[in-house]
Enzyme design. Structure first.
Site, PDB file in Angstrom:
ATOM      1  N   GLU A 146      49.403  45.240   5.574  1.00 43.69           N
ATOM      2  CA  GLU A 146      49.191  44.124   4.633  1.00 43.69           C
ATOM      3  C   GLU A 146      49.949  44.325   3.321  1.00 43.69           C
ATOM      4  O   GLU A 146      49.462  43.986   2.249  1.00 43.69           O
ATOM      5  CB  GLU A 146      47.699  43.910   4.359  1.00 43.69           C
ATOM      6  CG  GLU A 146      47.036  42.987   5.338  1.00 43.69           C
ATOM      7  CD  GLU A 146      47.931  41.828   5.716  1.00 43.69           C
ATOM      8  OE1 GLU A 146      48.487  41.183   4.824  1.00 43.69           O
ATOM      9  OE2 GLU A 146      48.101  41.601   6.923  1.00 43.69           O
TER      10      GLU A 146
HETATM   11  C1  LIG Z   1      48.572  50.197  12.244  1.00 44.06           C
HETATM   12  C2  LIG Z   1      49.402  49.056  11.768  1.00 44.06           C
HETATM   13  C3  LIG Z   1      48.951  47.752  11.936  1.00 44.06           C
HETATM   14  C4  LIG Z   1      49.748  46.684  11.542  1.00 44.06           C
HETATM   15  N1  LIG Z   1      49.350  45.408  11.818  1.00 44.06           N
HETATM   16  C5  LIG Z   1      50.210  44.376  11.603  1.00 44.06           C
HETATM   17  C6  LIG Z   1      49.902  43.049  12.045  1.00 44.06           C
HETATM   18  O1  LIG Z   1      48.835  42.793  12.602  1.00 44.06           O
HETATM   19  N2  LIG Z   1      50.820  42.083  11.855  1.00 44.06           N
HETATM   20  C7  LIG Z   1      52.014  42.312  11.253  1.00 44.06           C
HETATM   21  O2  LIG Z   1      52.806  41.402  11.119  1.00 44.06           O
HETATM   22  N3  LIG Z   1      52.335  43.562  10.820  1.00 44.06           N
HETATM   23  C8  LIG Z   1      51.469  44.586  10.981  1.00 44.06           C
HETATM   24  N4  LIG Z   1      51.786  45.848  10.566  1.00 44.06           N
HETATM   25  C9  LIG Z   1      53.050  46.065   9.882  1.00 44.06           C
HETATM   26  C10 LIG Z   1      52.859  46.410   8.396  1.00 44.06           C
HETATM   27  O3  LIG Z   1      52.444  45.294   7.677  1.00 44.06           O
HETATM   28  C11 LIG Z   1      54.193  47.017   7.913  1.00 44.06           C
HETATM   29  O4  LIG Z   1      54.280  48.308   8.467  1.00 44.06           O
HETATM   30  C12 LIG Z   1      54.288  47.064   6.402  1.00 44.06           C
HETATM   31  O5  LIG Z   1      54.405  45.766   5.876  1.00 44.06           O
HETATM   32  C13 LIG Z   1      55.493  47.892   5.932  1.00 44.06           C
HETATM   33  O6  LIG Z   1      56.663  47.520   6.598  1.00 44.06           O
HETATM   34  P1  LIG Z   1      57.575  48.652   7.276  1.00 44.06           P
HETATM   35  O7  LIG Z   1      56.700  49.474   8.142  1.00 44.06           O
HETATM   36  O8  LIG Z   1      58.751  48.013   7.874  1.00 44.06           O
HETATM   37  O9  LIG Z   1      57.993  49.569   6.069  1.00 44.06           O
HETATM   38  P2  LIG Z   1      59.246  49.320   5.081  1.00 44.06           P
HETATM   39  O10 LIG Z   1      59.265  47.910   4.628  1.00 44.06           O
HETATM   40  O11 LIG Z   1      60.476  49.871   5.712  1.00 44.06           O
HETATM   41  O12 LIG Z   1      58.833  50.244   3.842  1.00 44.06           O
HETATM   42  C14 LIG Z   1      58.985  51.671   3.859  1.00 44.06           C
HETATM   43  C15 LIG Z   1      58.763  52.208   2.442  1.00 44.06           C
HETATM   44  O13 LIG Z   1      59.748  51.658   1.555  1.00 44.06           O
HETATM   45  C16 LIG Z   1      59.133  50.973   0.479  1.00 44.06           C
HETATM   46  N5  LIG Z   1      59.899  49.763   0.184  1.00 44.06           N
HETATM   47  C17 LIG Z   1      60.321  48.821   1.053  1.00 44.06           C
HETATM   48  N6  LIG Z   1      60.999  47.857   0.410  1.00 44.06           N
HETATM   49  C18 LIG Z   1      60.995  48.182  -0.887  1.00 44.06           C
HETATM   50  C19 LIG Z   1      61.511  47.581  -2.078  1.00 44.06           C
HETATM   51  N7  LIG Z   1      62.155  46.409  -2.035  1.00 44.06           N
HETATM   52  N8  LIG Z   1      61.302  48.197  -3.262  1.00 44.06           N
HETATM   53  C20 LIG Z   1      60.626  49.364  -3.331  1.00 44.06           C
HETATM   54  N9  LIG Z   1      60.116  49.988  -2.244  1.00 44.06           N
HETATM   55  C21 LIG Z   1      60.288  49.400  -1.036  1.00 44.06           C
HETATM   56  C22 LIG Z   1      57.719  50.631   0.952  1.00 44.06           C
HETATM   57  O14 LIG Z   1      56.813  50.503  -0.136  1.00 44.06           O
HETATM   58  C23 LIG Z   1      57.408  51.816   1.870  1.00 44.06           C
HETATM   59  O15 LIG Z   1      56.876  52.868   1.108  1.00 44.06           O
HETATM   60  C24 LIG Z   1      50.988  46.931  10.918  1.00 44.06           C
HETATM   61  C25 LIG Z   1      51.414  48.245  10.714  1.00 44.06           C
HETATM   62  C26 LIG Z   1      50.644  49.293  11.145  1.00 44.06           C
HETATM   63  C27 LIG Z   1      51.153  50.692  10.961  1.00 44.06           C
END
Ligand SMILES: Cc1cc2nc3c(=O)[nH]c(=O)nc-3n(C[C@H](O)[C@H](O)[C@H](O)COP(=O)(O)OP(=O)(O)OC[C@H]3O[C@@H](n4cnc5c(N)ncnc54)[C@H](O)[C@@H]3O)c2cc1C
Length: 601
Positions: free
Chosen positions: A440
């Site tokens: 989220e």
């Molecule tokens: C158990 C689990 C359940 C989930 N359930 C759902 C679901 O039901 N539906 C759904 O759609 N998604 C779901 N997700 C996905 C979740 O919302 C994403 O993992 C989350 O939004 C982060 O995206 P990412 O994993 O691609 O990380 P990234 O976006 O790659 O981020 C990695 C790191 O980089 C940082 N970062 C990224 N961009 C920036 C920026 N512009 N500036 C500064 N820092 C930045 C972030 O803060 C983080 O620390 C789930 C994930 C998990 C692990």
């Protein structure tokens, strides 16, 4: 195995004495309900927590969902739970009566979710997701979509999901590539891949309904080109039956915690036969989805506080029973050992947990009450509550998530070596809690939302309203000799928060956006601490009101304990504001200027 996971007394105190839930029931929207309904809802939610969710808490972790022969098999209790919550009206608890809901105030919905999540976090998400998805269809979908999907979802026969994330688009939803191609038949042809989608396929339900973000071919770039679709796993066929909709489960993720819920990778339209049904207007999908995302963010805060609550009661029970060492005042080895709860350092760890759990719950109930008041008021009042809820949502999501992990860690620490082993539930709570700063929206993203969007929005109006809310509590507490010193401390912290905000907005005004937002996560932390102190002062005021009414001995202990936790928060947590302000005023751009190659060995 610890049996207790929430405090019924605290829930009653919060509902009746801090947030005056009965004042909400006076509005026509909620007038079908009374104090008796609230008591009944509380008792039944506790029963579901105790009888259905809690007994399988460990087993759902030890036997996580499996993907076999294209089917995702979950713990059998999920079926029982979905059925019980569907038949009992729990999925639709806060939905309008015209759609089969109970039309309960949001604060009571939050209370139920807190109880369910404290009993078994993984089990609780199936229900919350189904409500959120159905609510989205009700708010923005056509009558046909509502009639086709909502009744089966509210009945617990169909699971709801939110399908946003893609391999290249996590935090940055502007980059989604799932496509939707219009057809002459009215539906869209969906093609793409989603990852990490919670509860997005399982054998405890007959169907799964994805609320999915995609881009219609030729849409504007970025977030302005995102549309929202209902994409069922099985779609209604011509003969009223359900037929495959070309949605496949590609993989199941093996997770650190929160193992009782399947998190899946999904493929849509691998055979060019996946139908999506547009919700609302094209290209407005992200705006609609914010309803579900914002509800889910409050739910994440609730889940985080709930896990910390279960961990706290397990640690408390252990600390009362574990004899170890002697008091400094009675070191004679001939004397029996004392229960560890008598050691000041163990009391400190327990107080920390209580301060985080009950402070977080207070903030989450505060946000839920703002959501209720926004619904039942008009004009400037409505705008005020909407703005306050908007402003506080990143805080209510992130503070409990981040601090919940520390609280559970301190709970684990109370158990010493046993805390690290799986005979006790602390190690599972610790693993389960870790998801909350990630899903989220990560904490980093919420920091930037708070500072970059919410503080300046509408010329700083939401922030001014927040300051007024906090000042009003400070004013009341200042008139009570017992609370006056903490009221002054919060007033001084609030001034610092204003000064830091002005300083940072000054940097933004010079166009140095990267520097402005470089430490937004620390700003969020600062905001969270001040906000929690406000909520603790609010609770302390309610305690003082109640204490005047001659409480029973058991209540007197509870109220005194509350005041200790309140003093703990002001004595141990609020001073952290100093260090954070020092850093936030520095604005030397250390992380902005550091070249990437300086991380080389
Ligand atoms: C158990 C689990 C359940 C989930 N359930 C759902 C679901 O039901 N539906 C759904 O759609 N998604 C779901 N997700 C996905 C979740 O919302 C994403 O993992 C989350 O939004 C982060 O995206 P990412 O994993 O691609 O990380 P990234 O976006 O790659 O981020 C990695 C790191 O980089 C940082 N970062 C990224 N961009 C920036 C920026 N512009 N500036 C500064 N820092 C930045 C972030 O803060 C983080 O620390 C789930 C994930 C998990 C692990």
């Amino acid at each position: 195995m610890a049996e207790r996971f929430v405090s019924e007394k605290n829930l009653r105190f919060m509902l009746y004495h801090v947030f005056d839930v009965e004042s909400l029931l006076a509005y026509p929207l909620y007038s079908e309900h009374s104090r008796e309904t609230v008591d009944m809802i509380l008792q039944t939610a506790l029963k579901i927590g105790r009888d259905i969710l809690k007994p399988c808490f460990e087993e759902m972790d030890k036997k996580p969902p499996e993907l076999a022969d294209g089917e995702v098999r979950v713990h059998p209790t999920v079926r029982t739970l979905m059925k019980a919550c569907g038949e009992g009206g729990w999925i639709a608890a806060t939905a309008p009566m015209e759609f089969g809901g109970l039309q309960l105030p949001a604060i009571l919905g939050s209370m139920c979710r807190f109880i369910f999540a404290a009993a078994n976090y993984s089990g609780s998400v199936y229900i919350a997701l189904t409500f959120g998805a159905a609510h989205l269809i009700i708010s923005f979908g056509s009558e046909e979509l509502i009639d086709t999907y909502v009744p089966s979802m509210f009945a617990g026969r169909w699971q709801g999901t939110m399908a946003l994330t893609e391999p290249q688009a996590g935090s940055s939803l502007a980059d989604i590539t799932t496509t939707a191609e219009p057809t002459d038949a009215g539906h869209y042809r969906i093609k793409g891949q989603k990852i990490f989608i919670s509860a997005s396929d399982h054998n405890a339900v007959e169907n799964v309904v994805h609320l999915l973000l995609a881009k219609i071919k030729g849409a504007p770039p970025g977030v302005r080109g995102i549309s929202l679709f209902v994409v069922p796993k099985l779609r209604p066929g011509e003969e009223g039956n359900l037929v495959s909709n070309d949605v496949t489960t590609a993989a199941i993720y093996h997770k650190l915690g929160y193992r009782g819920a399947p998190i899946l990778q999904l493929g849509f339209g691998e055979n060019d036969d996946c139908r999506g049904y547009l919700v609302g207007e094209p290209h407005k999908g992200l705006g609609y989805m914010f309803q579900m995302m914002n509800e889910a963010r409050i739910d994440v805060g609730i889940g985080a506080a709930a896990i910390a609550s279960a961990a706290y009661y397990a640690a408390l029970e252990y600390s009362r029973e574990r004899p170890q060492g002697r008091r400094f005042t009675a070191k004679d080895p001939a004397l029996p050992q004392v229960p560890i709860i008598q050691h000041p350092d163990v009391k400190r760890m327990l107080l920390f947990q209580r301060a985080i759990v009950e402070g977080s719950l207070s903030l989450l109930f505060q946000c839920s009450k703002y959501a209720d008041l926004e619904k039942v008021t008009e004009g400037t009042e409505k705008e005020k509550y909407g703005l306050l809820l908007d402003l506080l949502t990143p805080v209510a999501k992130s503070y409990p998530s981040e601090m919940g992990i520390h609280a559970v860690s301190q709970g684990l620490q109370c158990l010493g070596g046993y805390g690290y082993c799986d005979e006790f539930p602390l190690e599972q709570h610790y693993r389960d809690a870790r998801i909350h700063p990630i899903h989220e929206g990560t904490t980093g993203i919420h920091g930037m939302t708070l500072l970059g969007r919410n503080i300046p929005m509408k010329g700083g109006k939401a922030f001014q309203l927040y300051l007024e809310e906090v000042r009003s509590v400070i004013g009341k507490a200042g008139e009570d000799g017992e609370l006056a010193s903490q009221a002054r401390e919060l007033a001084s912290a609030l001034v610092k928060l204003e000064e830091v905000s002005r300083h940072l907005l000054g940097i933004a005004g010079k166009g140095e956006t990267e520097l402005f937002l470089a430490d937004a996560t620390l700003y969020l932390e600062l905001f969270g601490i001040v906000t929690m102190a406000w909520q603790w002062l609010l609770q302390a005021l309610a305690v003082r009101r109640q204490a005047k009414g001659n409480p029973s001995d058991a209540d007197a202990d509870f109220y005194q304990g509350k005041l200790y936790a309140f003093r703990y928060y002001f004595g141990y947590e609020l001073p952290k504001v100093e260090g954070l302000c020092k850093r936030l005023f520095t604005s030397d751009g250390l992380t902005v200027s550091m070249p990437e190659n300086c991380f080389n060995d």
